[in-house]
Design a protein around this motif. Structure first.
Motif, PDB file in Angstrom:
ATOM      1  N   ASP A 337       0.831  -1.208   0.000  1.00  0.00           N
ATOM      2  CA  ASP A 337       0.000   0.000   0.000  1.00  0.00           C
ATOM      3  C   ASP A 337       0.863   1.255   0.000  1.00  0.00           C
ATOM      4  O   ASP A 337       0.574   2.227  -0.715  1.00  0.00           O
ATOM      5  CB  ASP A 337      -0.922   0.012   1.225  1.00  0.00           C
ATOM      6  CG  ASP A 337      -1.992  -1.066   1.158  1.00  0.00           C
ATOM      7  OD1 ASP A 337      -2.397  -1.416   0.025  1.00  0.00           O
ATOM      8  OD2 ASP A 337      -2.409  -1.566   2.212  1.00  0.00           O
ATOM      9  N   LYS A 338       1.923   1.234   0.783  1.00  0.00           N
ATOM     10  CA  LYS A 338       2.817   2.397   0.832  1.00  0.00           C
ATOM     11  C   LYS A 338       3.502   2.608  -0.509  1.00  0.00           C
ATOM     12  O   LYS A 338       3.669   3.749  -0.965  1.00  0.00           O
ATOM     13  CB  LYS A 338       3.871   2.196   1.929  1.00  0.00           C
ATOM     14  CG  LYS A 338       4.852   3.343   2.058  1.00  0.00           C
ATOM     15  CD  LYS A 338       5.869   3.089   3.157  1.00  0.00           C
ATOM     16  CE  LYS A 338       6.880   4.230   3.241  1.00  0.00           C
ATOM     17  NZ  LYS A 338       7.903   3.968   4.288  1.00  0.00           N
ATOM     18  N   VAL A 339       3.907   1.531  -1.163  1.00  0.00           N
ATOM     19  CA  VAL A 339       4.549   1.656  -2.479  1.00  0.00           C
ATOM     20  C   VAL A 339       3.585   2.279  -3.477  1.00  0.00           C
ATOM     21  O   VAL A 339       3.958   3.191  -4.237  1.00  0.00           O
ATOM     22  CB  VAL A 339       5.024   0.275  -2.971  1.00  0.00           C
ATOM     23  CG1 VAL A 339       5.476   0.349  -4.423  1.00  0.00           C
ATOM     24  CG2 VAL A 339       6.161  -0.237  -2.094  1.00  0.00           C
ATOM     25  N   LEU A 340       2.339   1.845  -3.494  1.00  0.00           N
ATOM     26  CA  LEU A 340       1.361   2.416  -4.426  1.00  0.00           C
ATOM     27  C   LEU A 340       1.084   3.880  -4.108  1.00  0.00           C
ATOM     28  O   LEU A 340       0.918   4.699  -5.026  1.00  0.00           O
ATOM     29  CB  LEU A 340       0.077   1.596  -4.395  1.00  0.00           C
ATOM     30  CG  LEU A 340       0.193   0.160  -4.921  1.00  0.00           C
ATOM     31  CD1 LEU A 340      -1.143  -0.568  -4.802  1.00  0.00           C
ATOM     32  CD2 LEU A 340       0.682   0.131  -6.369  1.00  0.00           C
ATOM     33  N   ARG A 341       1.028   4.225  -2.837  1.00  0.00           N
ATOM     34  CA  ARG A 341       0.847   5.638  -2.480  1.00  0.00           C
ATOM     35  C   ARG A 341       2.031   6.477  -2.956  1.00  0.00           C
ATOM     36  O   ARG A 341       1.855   7.608  -3.448  1.00  0.00           O
ATOM     37  CB  ARG A 341       0.683   5.794  -0.958  1.00  0.00           C
ATOM     38  CG  ARG A 341      -0.664   5.329  -0.428  1.00  0.00           C
ATOM     39  CD  ARG A 341      -0.895   5.859   0.989  1.00  0.00           C
ATOM     40  NE  ARG A 341       0.140   5.439   1.928  1.00  0.00           N
ATOM     41  CZ  ARG A 341       0.094   4.313   2.637  1.00  0.00           C
ATOM     42  NH1 ARG A 341      -0.931   3.473   2.486  1.00  0.00           N
ATOM     43  NH2 ARG A 341       1.073   4.024   3.480  1.00  0.00           N
ATOM     44  N   THR A 342       3.223   5.934  -2.839  1.00  0.00           N
ATOM     45  CA  THR A 342       4.407   6.665  -3.296  1.00  0.00           C
ATOM     46  C   THR A 342       4.393   6.825  -4.811  1.00  0.00           C
ATOM     47  O   THR A 342       4.783   7.879  -5.330  1.00  0.00           O
ATOM     48  CB  THR A 342       5.686   5.939  -2.840  1.00  0.00           C
ATOM     49  OG1 THR A 342       5.663   5.775  -1.419  1.00  0.00           O
ATOM     50  CG2 THR A 342       6.923   6.729  -3.244  1.00  0.00           C
ATOM     51  N   LEU A 343       3.967   5.804  -5.532  1.00  0.00           N
ATOM     52  CA  LEU A 343       3.814   5.954  -6.984  1.00  0.00           C
ATOM     53  C   LEU A 343       2.905   7.132  -7.303  1.00  0.00           C
ATOM     54  O   LEU A 343       3.221   7.961  -8.162  1.00  0.00           O
ATOM     55  CB  LEU A 343       3.217   4.676  -7.583  1.00  0.00           C
ATOM     56  CG  LEU A 343       4.066   3.418  -7.670  1.00  0.00           C
ATOM     57  CD1 LEU A 343       3.266   2.308  -8.352  1.00  0.00           C
ATOM     58  CD2 LEU A 343       5.362   3.670  -8.415  1.00  0.00           C
ATOM     59  N   ASP A 344       1.763   7.202  -6.629  1.00  0.00           N
ATOM     60  CA  ASP A 344       0.828   8.295  -6.869  1.00  0.00           C
ATOM     61  C   ASP A 344       1.464   9.645  -6.555  1.00  0.00           C
ATOM     62  O   ASP A 344       1.290  10.619  -7.305  1.00  0.00           O
ATOM     63  CB  ASP A 344      -0.433   8.104  -6.026  1.00  0.00           C
ATOM     64  CG  ASP A 344      -1.240   6.883  -6.445  1.00  0.00           C
ATOM     65  OD1 ASP A 344      -1.103   6.462  -7.618  1.00  0.00           O
ATOM     66  OD2 ASP A 344      -1.991   6.352  -5.602  1.00  0.00           O
ATOM     67  N   GLU A 345       2.211   9.714  -5.460  1.00  0.00           N
ATOM     68  CA  GLU A 345       2.874  10.969  -5.089  1.00  0.00           C
ATOM     69  C   GLU A 345       3.862  11.407  -6.165  1.00  0.00           C
ATOM     70  O   GLU A 345       3.900  12.588  -6.544  1.00  0.00           O
ATOM     71  CB  GLU A 345       3.610  10.802  -3.754  1.00  0.00           C
ATOM     72  CG  GLU A 345       2.715  10.663  -2.550  1.00  0.00           C
ATOM     73  CD  GLU A 345       3.524  10.342  -1.297  1.00  0.00           C
ATOM     74  OE1 GLU A 345       4.775  10.474  -1.359  1.00  0.00           O
ATOM     75  OE2 GLU A 345       2.921   9.957  -0.274  1.00  0.00           O
ATOM     76  N   GLU A 346       4.678  10.471  -6.637  1.00  0.00           N
ATOM     77  CA  GLU A 346       5.688  10.828  -7.626  1.00  0.00           C
ATOM     78  C   GLU A 346       5.064  11.192  -8.974  1.00  0.00           C
ATOM     79  O   GLU A 346       5.554  12.092  -9.673  1.00  0.00           O
ATOM     80  CB  GLU A 346       6.684   9.681  -7.792  1.00  0.00           C
ATOM     81  CG  GLU A 346       7.622   9.503  -6.617  1.00  0.00           C
ATOM     82  CD  GLU A 346       8.464  10.747  -6.360  1.00  0.00           C
ATOM     83  OE1 GLU A 346       9.003  11.316  -7.337  1.00  0.00           O
ATOM     84  OE2 GLU A 346       8.570  11.160  -5.199  1.00  0.00           O
ATOM     85  N   LEU A 347       3.999  10.519  -9.357  1.00  0.00           N
ATOM     86  CA  LEU A 347       3.309  10.878 -10.593  1.00  0.00           C
ATOM     87  C   LEU A 347       2.676  12.259 -10.470  1.00  0.00           C
ATOM     88  O   LEU A 347       2.739  13.068 -11.413  1.00  0.00           O
ATOM     89  CB  LEU A 347       2.254   9.828 -10.925  1.00  0.00           C
ATOM     90  CG  LEU A 347       2.801   8.480 -11.399  1.00  0.00           C
ATOM     91  CD1 LEU A 347       1.698   7.422 -11.402  1.00  0.00           C
ATOM     92  CD2 LEU A 347       3.421   8.602 -12.795  1.00  0.00           C
ATOM     93  N   ASP A 348       2.080  12.560  -9.328  1.00  0.00           N
ATOM     94  CA  ASP A 348       1.504  13.892  -9.112  1.00  0.00           C
ATOM     95  C   ASP A 348       2.585  14.965  -9.142  1.00  0.00           C
ATOM     96  O   ASP A 348       2.392  16.048  -9.725  1.00  0.00           O
ATOM     97  CB  ASP A 348       0.767  13.937  -7.772  1.00  0.00           C
ATOM     98  CG  ASP A 348      -0.548  13.187  -7.792  1.00  0.00           C
ATOM     99  OD1 ASP A 348      -1.055  12.901  -8.899  1.00  0.00           O
ATOM    100  OD2 ASP A 348      -1.071  12.873  -6.700  1.00  0.00           O
TER     101      ASP A 348
END
Length: 437
Positions: A337-348
């Motif tokens: 879950d943390k990895v997916l949240r970080t993906l979203d952060e970096e894409l944003d």
């Protein structure tokens, strides 16, 4: 301050194209720098063309094409290529199947004869079929069932991302489907898809063009003419809500996750598609890339991360629908879950702030280097040009790809990143050792 782009010139490979009376398209690209040739035949049939109840049939038929042909007994193809100092193979993809050889240039006619002979007809016997069914089943055992992360994510992610059978099914095939295949099925598959009008022949390397044309007409000109079948439309709607699944892998030592987002049509809307190819590299190519720097080096949330276009990692030889994939392996006890949240952060962050100065140019230069390296060998050039001819009618696009990549702008990459939203994402998680989350 706008980020700089790389200035990459086009590579002008010589190309000659023509079509035989039986519909076979031919691409010649001479290169007299070394006495070597690459010969490739690409048929417009792949995993997506398999009918329900016959999963794995495209790959099984690829095996059957090496079991003898109209004038050659079983294993003769092997002996004639290797006896001339050459190598050969074949491979099955989502949208095509290819057969290819690398040989000394004085063996050109030998290669053309071999490919033309099996285009006329492979030896489809019960013995050959049963033997190759067993070979394919063993390949599945080795590459999927008895290997850590077997089939991850190219077999496990499509059924999460897609809904229709052509796009979502297991391209390796189920044992039940493989075992139920018949010689009549194989003969029908050959008649339908292995037509001269459904194929492209490409020859690259140390060839005299006029001589090559004469030899091609001699060996392929009398292959019976059969038209290409109508190709179905494999399009399906994009996701409107996030999809996620997980499965246990008894052999996997570490957790893993892969995510995919649909991207524009790589053939019909190439200009919109290309920024996603660049985006995948911006995110994951090299230690300085966004996700490697953040997830591997800074957060230590993953041990590896990679990104690419195409379920099978084939950005320039795949049709719609396709996807951008990101995949990562996590340390023991890692938090998906943390990895997916970080993906979203970096894409944003990328969509809002853009790229750092020099980041885009560095990525484009690396991509151009990889493309040129992959097509420097004559076989790589023949294979790529054959597929580009088949899917786009533009084999010369191969030489333009590095410069086209260099023309992608910061704004285009930002816009592409902005579309990779959680509600459009499909993800599959590997739980190691059969444990539970």
């Amino acid at each position: 301050m706008p980020t700089r782009r790389a200035r990459i010139p086009a590579t002008r490979y010589p190309v000659e194209r023509f079509t035989l009376d039986n519909g076979l398209r031919v691409v010649l690209t001479p290169d007299r720098s070394a006495p070597v040739i690459g010969v490739a035949v690409v048929y417009d049939v792949g995993i997506r063309s398999e009918p329900e109840g016959r999963t794995g049939f495209a790959h099984l038929f690829e095996h059957l094409m090496f079991q003898g042909s109209e004038n050659l007994e079983k294993l003769a193809h092997f002996r004639y290529v290797q006896g001339a100092g050459g190598t050969f193979n074949g491979s099955t993809h989502l949208d095509y199947t290819d057969y290819f050889e690398t040989l000394p240039s004085n063996a050109l006619e030998r290669a053309l004869f071999l490919e033309a002979d099996r285009m006329r007809g492979p030896r489809l016997t019960e013995e050959n079929l049963r033997n190759q069914v067993d070979v394919v089943k063993e390949e599945i055992r080795v590459n999927v069932l008895n290997r850590p992360y077997g089939g991850f994510p190219w077999l496990t992610l499509p059924p999460v991302l897609f809904d229709t059978f052509p796009n979502a099914h297991d391209g390796y095939g189920s044992f039940d489907d493989l075992e139920s295949a018949t010689v009549a099925d194989a003969a029908d598959f050959f008649r339908r898809y292995y037509a001269s009008g459904n194929a492209v022949l490409a020859v690259s390397g140390d060839i005299d063009t006029a001589e090559a044309v004469t030899l091609i007409e001699r060996h392929f000109g009398d292959v019976p003419a059969r038209p290409a079948p109508d190709r179905p439309d494999f399009a399906e709607p994009d996701l409107t809500a996030e999809r996620r699944t997980a499965y246990a892998d008894q052999l996997a030592p570490l957790p893993a996750v892969a995510s995919a987002w649909r991207v524009p049509d790589p053939v019909g809307d190439f200009a919109s598609y290309l920024p996603y190819v660049v985006l995948a590299e911006v995110l994951t190519d090299g230690d300085a890339s966004r996700l490697v720097e953040r997830l591997v080096h800074r957060d230590r949330a993953v041990t590896t991360v990679g990104g690419y276009l195409g379920i099978m990692g084939d950005p320039f030889d795949v049709r719609d629908p396709t996807a951008l994939l990101l995949q990562a392996h996590l340390p023991p006890g890692g938090d998906v879950d943390k990895v997916l949240r970080t993906l979203d952060e970096e894409l944003d962050r990328l969509a809002q702030d853009g790229l750092a100065d020099g980041e885009l140019a560095r990525t484009q230069a690396r991509m151009a280097t990889h493309l040129l390296r992959d097509t420097d060998a004559v076989l790589g050039r023949a294979l790529r040009m054959a597929v580009l001819e088949q899917q786009r009618g533009e084999p010369g696009l191969l030489g333009e790809l590095p410069s086209l990549i260099g023309e992608v702008t910061d704004e285009q990459v930002r816009a592409a990143a902005a579309t990779l939203r959680p509600e459009r994402r499909a993800s599959v998680e590997v739980i190691p050792g059969g444990g539970s989350r």
